[in-house]
Enzyme design. Sequence first.
Site, short mmCIF file in Angstrom:
data_model
loop_
_atom_site.label_atom_id
_atom_site.label_comp_id
_atom_site.label_asym_id
_atom_site.label_seq_id
_atom_site.Cartn_x
_atom_site.Cartn_y
_atom_site.Cartn_z
N LEU A 56 -6.64 2.65 1.99
CA LEU A 56 -7.38 3.14 0.84
C LEU A 56 -8.31 4.24 1.34
O LEU A 56 -8.90 4.11 2.43
CB LEU A 56 -8.22 2.03 0.19
CG LEU A 56 -7.50 0.99 -0.66
CD1 LEU A 56 -8.49 -0.07 -1.13
CD2 LEU A 56 -6.81 1.63 -1.85
N ASP A 57 -8.45 5.31 0.58
CA ASP A 57 -9.36 6.38 0.98
C ASP A 57 -10.77 5.82 1.14
O ASP A 57 -11.15 4.82 0.52
CB ASP A 57 -9.38 7.48 -0.08
CG ASP A 57 -8.02 8.14 -0.25
OD1 ASP A 57 -7.28 8.21 0.74
OD2 ASP A 57 -7.71 8.56 -1.38
N ALA A 58 -11.56 6.51 1.96
CA ALA A 58 -12.93 6.06 2.19
C ALA A 58 -13.73 6.00 0.89
O ALA A 58 -14.57 5.11 0.72
CB ALA A 58 -13.62 6.99 3.19
N THR A 82 -12.55 5.27 -2.03
CA THR A 82 -11.91 4.36 -2.98
C THR A 82 -12.19 2.93 -2.55
O THR A 82 -12.08 2.59 -1.37
CB THR A 82 -10.39 4.59 -3.02
OG1 THR A 82 -10.13 5.92 -3.46
CG2 THR A 82 -9.71 3.61 -3.97
#
Length: 279
Positions: A117-119, A121
């Site tokens: 997961l993106d930082a 998100t």
Amino acid sequence: MSERETTGQDAAADGVRLQKVLAQAGVASRRVSEQLIVEGRVRVNGEVVTELGSRIRPETDLVDVDGVAVQLDASKRYVMLNKPTGVVSSMRDDRGRDDLRRFTQDYPERLFNVGRLDADTSGLLILTNDGDLAHVLAHPSFGVTKVYIAKVDGIVTAQTIARLKRGVELEDGPIAADKARLLDASGPRTGGTSLVELTLHSGRNRIVRRMMAEVGHPVLELVRRQFGPLHLGTLPVGRSRELTKVERGALLTLARRDAADESAADAPPPASPQSGDPT
């Protein structure tokens, strides 16, 4: 015939009785497990086993009850994390950013994250030491669905939702949401915000943010609520918990099904009949 193709009846004499294995795995008591076997509800490596004297190798054989996989390897651990924003999906970040180590340090096993997961998100991330399962769940070719809720800029219309489902063109190719729906919208068309739920099986980088930007509604906040059969539920941000027996069964069932599909797809086609052979 490989070990995994060997049924419980053919297993070595030093195997473990099937009803004992089921009881130890927490499926049911040994007496109830025997009844499940007699009723034909238990399969070993895809074959129904009804003999109570059947022995299996728990370290290699695959068992399911009523089509739901049973975890036999107690050394495997499966953890759900509600990842906060600001944390990168890595066990050790070479740039010194906040990573996942603090969420795994209390587990004796060496856990790693399934996918990323993106930082910026938050939401559902699976941590495990089961490499086979991680491969199936994370690889884009298996198409495991994920459900996201995005808070976006502006008021999203029904036409925009329809466009997301039809598909949009991005720099790395077209993409369409499996499902999309508007959960809420408030404020003026300019300056208001909307909540949009998107279901996708794509694993492309930052795909939700890019899709919403393409339709004119940049993402302000993003959370992943579901990964395959797993739901985030009420798990607080920054907290983790081990999967329940039911969740583990659902996850392993999905992984085994997709792995079997991959094996079938990779198998060579049957040989064509030779000239003169009976058909």
